[in-house]
Motif scaffolding. Structure first.
Motif, PDB file in Angstrom:
ATOM      1  N   ASN A 179       0.799  -1.226   0.000  1.00 53.77           N
ATOM      2  CA  ASN A 179       0.000   0.000   0.000  1.00 53.77           C
ATOM      3  C   ASN A 179       0.832   1.277   0.000  1.00 53.77           C
ATOM      4  OD1 ASN A 179      -2.555  -1.282   0.002  1.00 53.77           O
ATOM      5  ND2 ASN A 179      -2.347  -1.699   2.187  1.00 53.77           N
ATOM      6  N   SER A 180       2.140   1.117  -0.125  1.00 54.47           N
ATOM      7  CA  SER A 180       3.022   2.282  -0.133  1.00 54.47           C
ATOM      8  C   SER A 180       4.271   1.962  -0.935  1.00 54.47           C
ATOM      9  CB  SER A 180       3.417   2.665   1.304  1.00 54.47           C
ATOM     10  OG  SER A 180       4.482   3.591   1.303  1.00 54.47           O
ATOM     11  N   LYS A 181       4.873   2.971  -1.526  1.00 54.62           N
ATOM     12  CA  LYS A 181       6.103   2.776  -2.294  1.00 54.62           C
ATOM     13  C   LYS A 181       7.345   3.177  -1.496  1.00 54.62           C
ATOM     14  CE  LYS A 181       4.043   3.148  -6.886  1.00 54.62           C
ATOM     15  NZ  LYS A 181       4.090   3.829  -8.203  1.00 54.62           N
ATOM     16  N   SER A 182       7.188   3.341  -0.196  1.00 57.43           N
ATOM     17  CA  SER A 182       8.331   3.687   0.649  1.00 57.43           C
ATOM     18  C   SER A 182       9.309   2.517   0.698  1.00 57.43           C
ATOM     19  CB  SER A 182       7.860   4.013   2.067  1.00 57.43           C
ATOM     20  OG  SER A 182       7.204   2.902   2.630  1.00 57.43           O
ATOM     21  N   SER A 183      10.567   2.818   0.919  1.00 63.05           N
ATOM     22  CA  SER A 183      11.586   1.766   1.023  1.00 63.05           C
ATOM     23  C   SER A 183      12.197   1.786   2.416  1.00 63.05           C
ATOM     24  CB  SER A 183      12.675   1.966  -0.030  1.00 63.05           C
ATOM     25  OG  SER A 183      13.330   3.196   0.150  1.00 63.05           O
ATOM     26  N   ASP A 184      12.581   0.612   2.898  1.00 64.91           N
ATOM     27  CA  ASP A 184      13.120   0.503   4.250  1.00 64.91           C
ATOM     28  C   ASP A 184      13.712  -0.889   4.417  1.00 64.91           C
ATOM     29  OD1 ASP A 184      13.692   1.538   6.748  1.00 64.91           O
ATOM     30  OD2 ASP A 184      11.633   2.201   7.094  1.00 64.91           O
ATOM     31  N   HIS A 185      14.299  -1.136   5.588  1.00 65.63           N
ATOM     32  CA  HIS A 185      14.679  -2.495   5.948  1.00 65.63           C
ATOM     33  C   HIS A 185      13.606  -2.997   6.895  1.00 65.63           C
ATOM     34  CE1 HIS A 185      17.974  -5.502   7.470  1.00 65.63           C
ATOM     35  NE2 HIS A 185      16.824  -6.082   7.202  1.00 65.63           N
ATOM     36  N   TYR A 186      12.808  -3.940   6.410  1.00 66.97           N
ATOM     37  CA  TYR A 186      11.647  -4.419   7.137  1.00 66.97           C
ATOM     38  C   TYR A 186      11.947  -5.736   7.852  1.00 66.97           C
ATOM     39  CZ  TYR A 186       9.323  -1.174   3.948  1.00 66.97           C
ATOM     40  OH  TYR A 186       8.962  -0.061   3.236  1.00 66.97           O
ATOM     41  N   ASN A 211      15.275  -0.547  -3.305  1.00 68.26           N
ATOM     42  CA  ASN A 211      16.032  -0.312  -2.062  1.00 68.26           C
ATOM     43  C   ASN A 211      15.344  -0.873  -0.815  1.00 68.26           C
ATOM     44  OD1 ASN A 211      18.099   1.072  -3.441  1.00 68.26           O
ATOM     45  ND2 ASN A 211      16.922   2.990  -3.352  1.00 68.26           N
ATOM     46  N   SER A 212      14.281  -1.628  -0.999  1.00 67.38           N
ATOM     47  CA  SER A 212      13.652  -2.273   0.155  1.00 67.38           C
ATOM     48  C   SER A 212      14.376  -3.577   0.478  1.00 67.38           C
ATOM     49  CB  SER A 212      12.172  -2.572  -0.125  1.00 67.38           C
ATOM     50  OG  SER A 212      11.419  -1.387  -0.122  1.00 67.38           O
ATOM     51  N   GLN A 213      14.584  -3.818   1.757  1.00 71.37           N
ATOM     52  CA  GLN A 213      15.194  -5.059   2.220  1.00 71.37           C
ATOM     53  C   GLN A 213      14.269  -5.710   3.247  1.00 71.37           C
ATOM     54  OE1 GLN A 213      18.905  -3.347   3.701  1.00 71.37           O
ATOM     55  NE2 GLN A 213      20.004  -4.267   1.976  1.00 71.37           N
ATOM     56  N   VAL A 214      14.305  -7.045   3.293  1.00 64.28           N
ATOM     57  CA  VAL A 214      13.418  -7.772   4.195  1.00 64.28           C
ATOM     58  C   VAL A 214      14.215  -8.790   5.006  1.00 64.28           C
ATOM     59  CG1 VAL A 214      11.432  -9.328   4.371  1.00 64.28           C
ATOM     60  CG2 VAL A 214      11.438  -7.506   2.658  1.00 64.28           C
ATOM     61  N   SER A 215      13.966  -8.797   6.300  1.00 64.54           N
ATOM     62  CA  SER A 215      14.442  -9.850   7.185  1.00 64.54           C
ATOM     63  C   SER A 215      13.225 -10.539   7.787  1.00 64.54           C
ATOM     64  CB  SER A 215      15.343  -9.290   8.284  1.00 64.54           C
ATOM     65  OG  SER A 215      16.552  -8.796   7.725  1.00 64.54           O
ATOM     66  N   ILE A 216      13.438 -11.741   8.327  1.00 63.74           N
ATOM     67  CA  ILE A 216      12.328 -12.581   8.778  1.00 63.74           C
ATOM     68  C   ILE A 216      12.506 -12.977  10.242  1.00 63.74           C
ATOM     69  CG2 ILE A 216      11.154 -14.796   8.456  1.00 63.74           C
ATOM     70  CD1 ILE A 216      10.744 -13.027   6.050  1.00 63.74           C
ATOM     71  N   PHE A 217      11.398 -12.915  11.000  1.00 67.18           N
ATOM     72  CA  PHE A 217      11.363 -13.520  12.324  1.00 67.18           C
ATOM     73  C   PHE A 217      10.042 -14.252  12.489  1.00 67.18           C
ATOM     74  CE2 PHE A 217       9.803 -13.141  16.781  1.00 67.18           C
ATOM     75  CZ  PHE A 217      10.565 -14.174  17.292  1.00 67.18           C
ATOM     76  N   THR A 218      10.102 -15.499  12.951  1.00 69.35           N
ATOM     77  CA  THR A 218       8.894 -16.242  13.302  1.00 69.35           C
ATOM     78  C   THR A 218       9.020 -16.781  14.722  1.00 69.35           C
ATOM     79  OG1 THR A 218       9.670 -18.378  12.438  1.00 69.35           O
ATOM     80  CG2 THR A 218       8.527 -16.918  10.898  1.00 69.35           C
ATOM     81  N   LEU A 219       7.905 -16.875  15.383  1.00 72.22           N
ATOM     82  CA  LEU A 219       7.917 -17.407  16.744  1.00 72.22           C
ATOM     83  C   LEU A 219       8.335 -18.867  16.764  1.00 72.22           C
ATOM     84  CD1 LEU A 219       4.609 -15.855  18.141  1.00 72.22           C
ATOM     85  CD2 LEU A 219       6.952 -15.086  18.566  1.00 72.22           C
ATOM     86  N   ALA A 220       7.982 -19.597  15.699  1.00 71.00           N
ATOM     87  CA  ALA A 220       8.299 -21.019  15.653  1.00 71.00           C
ATOM     88  C   ALA A 220       8.571 -21.456  14.222  1.00 71.00           C
ATOM     89  CB  ALA A 220       7.150 -21.832  16.239  1.00 71.00           C
TER      90      ALA A 220
END
Length: 223
Positions: A179-186, A211-220
């Motif tokens: 819903n947005s074209k903003s870039s960040d490290h998510y 320029n968007s980057q993604v990292s992942i965290f899951t509880l399990a």
């Protein structure tokens, strides 16, 4: 007085083994808490969680807190988180993960927390996104932003627990909209990593913006 009566009629029980525990104790008895199946997988780019997702879509870092199986206490925790109106379990587990990774330099790269969104039909049925309190806690602990509206679930699918990774990926194609074209490290956050299809679909949508980057965290994770 009334509190004592309620405690007698409806005692606080361990989610794992149903043992009565003090009202001040969180979710698990001391034995079940001591037996929590932690992965101890650090938040980095050289672990099995990272590799599982990165083979399909490029991500920066990844980590999961607990091993998930039908036999262990993680299953009960996630069940209460998702279906028993106990989203605060996510906040509790997020704090444990943060303490395990406190001092990890990669956490400083995270700028915005993104919860995996659920479809409005599921939200209406459940009345909450089970991972939201986890995300709020992480945003506080990491001193970063929380954006619960950047990603939107636009297609509704039934449970896919019995589907293969290929079928899940196919069903997840175009399931999310940015819903947005903003870039960040998510930091993209979900409850359980199984095949990774949902996280892959979300990440593919997030990195459409330059320029968007993604990292992942899951509880399990079921690894």
């Amino acid at each position: 007085m009334w509190q004592e009566i309620l405690s007698t009629l409806f005692p606080n029980r361990c989610i794992g083994c149903e043992t009565i525990i003090p009202s001040s104790q969180q979710y698990l008895c001391e034995i079940c808490k001591a037996n929590l199946p932690f992965t101890y997988i650090p938040f980095n780019d050289t672990n099995i969680i990272h590799n599982q997702i990165n083979n399909s879509v490029k991500i920066k870092f990844a980590s999961s807190l607990l091993f998930f199986s039908k036999e262990n206490v993680t299953r009960q925790l996630i069940h209460h988180l998702k279906y028993k109106n106990k989203p605060e379990i996510g906040s509790w587990l997020a704090e444990i993960w943060f303490m395990q990774n406190e001092g990890n330099p990669y956490l400083k790269d995270i700028k915005t927390i993104i919860p995996v969104p659920i479809h409005p039909k599921r939200y209406k049925k459940r009345s909450y996104n089970q991972i939201m309190l986890c995300c709020q806690k992480l945003a506080t602990l990491l001193h970063c932003n929380l954006d619960e509206h950047l990603l939107q679930r636009v297609s509704h699918t039934e449970s896919q627990t019995q589907s293969s990774k290929e079928k899940r990926l196919k069903k997840m194609k175009n399931a999310f909209k940015r819903n947005s074209k903003s870039s960040d490290h998510y930091l993209l956050v979900d409850d359980v990593l199984t095949t990774g299809a949902t996280l892959i679909a979300c990440t593919q949508e997030l990195i459409k913006t330059k320029n968007s980057q993604v990292s992942i965290f899951t509880l399990a994770a079921t690894i």
